[in-house]
Write a protein that holds these residues in place. Structure first.
Motif, PDB file in Angstrom:
ATOM      1  N   ASN A 127       8.331  12.213 -14.465  1.00 20.52           N
ATOM      2  CA  ASN A 127       7.433  11.945 -13.342  1.00 20.52           C
ATOM      3  C   ASN A 127       8.170  11.050 -12.358  1.00 20.52           C
ATOM      4  N   TRP A 128       8.311  11.496 -11.130  1.00 23.23           N
ATOM      5  CA  TRP A 128       9.021  10.723 -10.115  1.00 23.23           C
ATOM      6  C   TRP A 128       8.046   9.840  -9.348  1.00 23.23           C
ATOM      7  N   ASN A 129       8.356   8.531  -9.273  1.00 24.58           N
ATOM      8  CA  ASN A 129       7.521   7.573  -8.552  1.00 24.58           C
ATOM      9  C   ASN A 129       6.052   7.753  -8.896  1.00 24.58           C
ATOM     10  N   SER A 130       5.778   8.006 -10.171  1.00 21.48           N
ATOM     11  CA  SER A 130       4.424   8.257 -10.633  1.00 21.48           C
ATOM     12  C   SER A 130       3.624   6.971 -10.703  1.00 21.48           C
ATOM     13  N   THR A 131       2.314   7.100 -10.504  1.00 20.96           N
ATOM     14  CA  THR A 131       1.421   5.953 -10.660  1.00 20.96           C
ATOM     15  C   THR A 131       0.661   6.038 -11.976  1.00 20.96           C
ATOM     16  N   CYS A 132       1.030   7.002 -12.814  1.00 22.99           N
ATOM     17  CA  CYS A 132       0.357   7.157 -14.099  1.00 22.99           C
ATOM     18  C   CYS A 132       0.788   6.043 -15.053  1.00 22.99           C
ATOM     19  N   PRO A 133      -0.146   5.469 -15.813  1.00 21.37           N
ATOM     20  CA  PRO A 133       0.221   4.432 -16.789  1.00 21.37           C
ATOM     21  C   PRO A 133       1.174   4.975 -17.834  1.00 21.37           C
ATOM     22  N   GLN A 149       8.867   7.990 -16.708  1.00 20.79           N
ATOM     23  CA  GLN A 149       8.540   7.589 -15.344  1.00 20.79           C
ATOM     24  C   GLN A 149       9.823   7.142 -14.640  1.00 20.79           C
ATOM     25  N   VAL A 150      10.141   7.780 -13.517  1.00 22.13           N
ATOM     26  CA  VAL A 150      11.328   7.429 -12.746  1.00 22.13           C
ATOM     27  C   VAL A 150      10.889   6.879 -11.392  1.00 22.13           C
ATOM     28  N   GLN A 151      11.293   5.633 -11.122  1.00 21.96           N
ATOM     29  CA  GLN A 151      10.944   4.967  -9.870  1.00 21.96           C
ATOM     30  C   GLN A 151      12.188   4.788  -9.009  1.00 21.96           C
ATOM     31  N   LEU A 152      12.056   5.084  -7.737  1.00 23.36           N
ATOM     32  CA  LEU A 152      13.122   4.829  -6.766  1.00 23.36           C
ATOM     33  C   LEU A 152      12.642   3.691  -5.883  1.00 23.36           C
ATOM     34  N   LEU A 153      13.270   2.532  -6.021  1.00 22.31           N
ATOM     35  CA  LEU A 153      12.809   1.310  -5.369  1.00 22.31           C
ATOM     36  C   LEU A 153      13.763   0.842  -4.275  1.00 22.31           C
ATOM     37  N   LEU A 180     -10.597 -18.821   0.329  1.00 25.28           N
ATOM     38  CA  LEU A 180      -9.342 -19.378  -0.151  1.00 25.28           C
ATOM     39  C   LEU A 180      -9.315 -19.477  -1.662  1.00 25.28           C
ATOM     40  N   GLU A 181     -10.449 -19.841  -2.273  1.00 27.76           N
ATOM     41  CA  GLU A 181     -10.489 -20.002  -3.723  1.00 27.76           C
ATOM     42  C   GLU A 181     -10.403 -18.663  -4.460  1.00 27.76           C
ATOM     43  N   GLU A 182     -10.567 -17.568  -3.741  1.00 26.92           N
ATOM     44  CA  GLU A 182     -10.469 -16.238  -4.356  1.00 26.92           C
ATOM     45  C   GLU A 182      -9.017 -15.795  -4.550  1.00 26.92           C
ATOM     46  N   ILE A 183      -8.102 -16.504  -3.899  1.00 25.87           N
ATOM     47  CA  ILE A 183      -6.687 -16.167  -4.022  1.00 25.87           C
ATOM     48  C   ILE A 183      -6.125 -16.839  -5.270  1.00 25.87           C
ATOM     49  N   ASN A 184      -5.825 -16.065  -6.271  1.00 30.05           N
ATOM     50  CA  ASN A 184      -5.276 -16.590  -7.519  1.00 30.05           C
ATOM     51  C   ASN A 184      -4.262 -15.597  -8.081  1.00 30.05           C
ATOM     52  N   SER A 185      -3.700 -15.942  -9.231  1.00 32.50           N
ATOM     53  CA  SER A 185      -2.663 -15.087  -9.826  1.00 32.50           C
ATOM     54  C   SER A 185      -3.196 -13.705 -10.199  1.00 32.50           C
ATOM     55  N   ASP A 186      -4.473 -13.645 -10.611  1.00 34.50           N
ATOM     56  CA  ASP A 186      -5.051 -12.345 -10.977  1.00 34.50           C
ATOM     57  C   ASP A 186      -5.125 -11.423  -9.766  1.00 34.50           C
ATOM     58  N   LEU A 187      -5.509 -11.977  -8.622  1.00 32.56           N
ATOM     59  CA  LEU A 187      -5.571 -11.182  -7.395  1.00 32.56           C
ATOM     60  C   LEU A 187      -4.187 -10.683  -7.002  1.00 32.56           C
ATOM     61  N   LEU A 188      -3.193 -11.579  -7.079  1.00 32.12           N
ATOM     62  CA  LEU A 188      -1.828 -11.195  -6.730  1.00 32.12           C
ATOM     63  C   LEU A 188      -1.292 -10.131  -7.688  1.00 32.12           C
ATOM     64  N   GLU A 189      -1.583 -10.290  -8.966  1.00 32.48           N
ATOM     65  CA  GLU A 189      -1.157  -9.295  -9.956  1.00 32.48           C
ATOM     66  C   GLU A 189      -1.736  -7.928  -9.614  1.00 32.48           C
ATOM     67  N   ASN A 190      -3.008  -7.916  -9.231  1.00 30.82           N
ATOM     68  CA  ASN A 190      -3.678  -6.663  -8.896  1.00 30.82           C
ATOM     69  C   ASN A 190      -3.091  -6.026  -7.647  1.00 30.82           C
ATOM     70  N   LYS A 191      -2.802  -6.844  -6.639  1.00 29.64           N
ATOM     71  CA  LYS A 191      -2.282  -6.326  -5.380  1.00 29.64           C
ATOM     72  C   LYS A 191      -0.833  -5.862  -5.498  1.00 29.64           C
ATOM     73  N   LEU A 192      -0.082  -6.489  -6.403  1.00 24.50           N
ATOM     74  CA  LEU A 192       1.355  -6.201  -6.504  1.00 24.50           C
ATOM     75  C   LEU A 192       1.716  -5.389  -7.740  1.00 24.50           C
ATOM     76  N   GLU A 193       0.730  -4.820  -8.438  1.00 28.77           N
ATOM     77  CA  GLU A 193       1.023  -4.076  -9.658  1.00 28.77           C
ATOM     78  C   GLU A 193       1.868  -2.844  -9.361  1.00 28.77           C
ATOM     79  N   LEU A 194       2.634  -2.418 -10.354  1.00 29.69           N
ATOM     80  CA  LEU A 194       3.544  -1.281 -10.199  1.00 29.69           C
ATOM     81  C   LEU A 194       2.874   0.019 -10.637  1.00 29.69           C
ATOM     82  N   GLY A 195       1.677   0.243 -10.164  1.00 32.33           N
ATOM     83  CA  GLY A 195       1.010   1.493 -10.497  1.00 32.33           C
ATOM     84  C   GLY A 195       0.743   1.645 -11.981  1.00 32.33           C
ATOM     85  N   GLY A 196       0.467   0.545 -12.672  1.00 34.04           N
ATOM     86  CA  GLY A 196       0.186   0.618 -14.103  1.00 34.04           C
ATOM     87  C   GLY A 196       1.428   0.569 -14.968  1.00 34.04           C
ATOM     88  N   LEU A 197       2.598   0.515 -14.368  1.00 33.33           N
ATOM     89  CA  LEU A 197       3.840   0.455 -15.132  1.00 33.33           C
ATOM     90  C   LEU A 197       4.141  -0.989 -15.528  1.00 33.33           C
TER      91      LEU A 197
END
Length: 255
Positions: A127-133, A149-153, A180-197
């Motif tokens: 799977n190329w650049n797949s978002t599948c877990p 899973q093959v990612q080209l970054l 402001l208090e809603e910005i935490n590590s969990d939010l960043l993890e969610n926004k920056l996740e590698l498509g479940g990888l």
């Protein structure tokens, strides 16, 4: 007088050290080549040799996500296909290739054609650049049994993405759309996740300079970095040596 003498002495020491380092590398390469040739005399393919070596490694110590950082090297599609094939055989579920300028990503179709040309039997297993877990995998002793899973970054997936996210969150706070208090590590993890990888656990830097070149700064907190002189003409025993070195690493997680 003394300054010139010390300069000459330092120059001599530097040349001597470089010469000794070169001799040690030549000796190591010769020993590895002899061992490789001895092994190849008893087996038929690189895959067989790789499987034989991987069996000696604790399977829990194999990387879940391997990243090859091309550094300043021009991408060699044939060698990239080799790494993909060896990763599939070893049972590594995800392999990524990072080049700063994103040239490899722009030429994904060419990379796909190279895989179809050199390793047609793997086409349906990649799977190329797949978002599948990533799912549970089996070692490829009897053939590939999983989707690799093959990612080209590129740089846009790393520091630039973090910068854009920071700007976006800042605007959200200013406009009142985000507290402001809603910005935490969990939010960043969610926004920056590698498509479940999974985050990279092994990064191989090609070249003599150990640099991340801007690779995924949020995801490499526990990544082990190893050096490879070049990915051009990479040999299966080079790949095996990297896996064995990684398996011996002790991750202390900052302790």
């Amino acid at each position: 007088m003394f300054v010139k003498f010390y300069r000459a002495l330092l120059t001599l020491l530097h040349i001597s050290y470089a010469f000794i380092t070169l001799l040690r590398k030549a000796w190591t390469d010769a020993a590895q080549l002899e061992l490789f040739n001895l092994s190849r005399s008893k087996v038929l393919t690189d895959a067989d040799y790789l499987v034989r070596c991987v069996r000696r490694v604790d399977q829990t110590r194999l990387p879940k996500h391997l990243v090859l950082i091309l550094g300043r090297e021009r991408a060699s599609l044939r060698d990239i296909v080799r790494v993909i094939a060896w990763s599939a055989t070893a049972g590594i579920p995800c392999v990524s290739f990072y080049d700063y300028d994103g040239i490899l990503r722009k030429n994904e179709e060419e990379a796909r054609r190279a895989l179809a040309k050199f390793k047609p039997e793997l086409v349906d297993h990649v799977n190329w650049n797949s978002t599948c877990p990533v799912k549970a995998v089996k070692n490829g002793v009897n053939g590939v049994k999983h989707k690799l899973q093959v990612q080209l970054l590129s740089y846009t997936d790393g520091k630039r993405e973090v910068a854009l996210l920071t700007q976006s969150l800042g605007k959200g706070v200013i406009t009142g759309a985000l507290k402001l208090e809603e910005i935490n590590s969990d939010l960043l993890e969610n926004k920056l996740e590698l498509g479940g990888l999974p985050d990279p656990d092994l990064a191989v830097v090609c070249g003599k300079t150990c640099s991340t070149y801007g690779l995924l700064p949020w995801h490499i907190r526990t990544t082990e970095f190893l050096l490879l002189e070049s990915h051009h003409n990479i040999r299966v025993n080079d790949f095996v040596n990297l896996l064995e070195k990684y398996a011996k690493c002790e991750q202390r997680y900052g302790k």
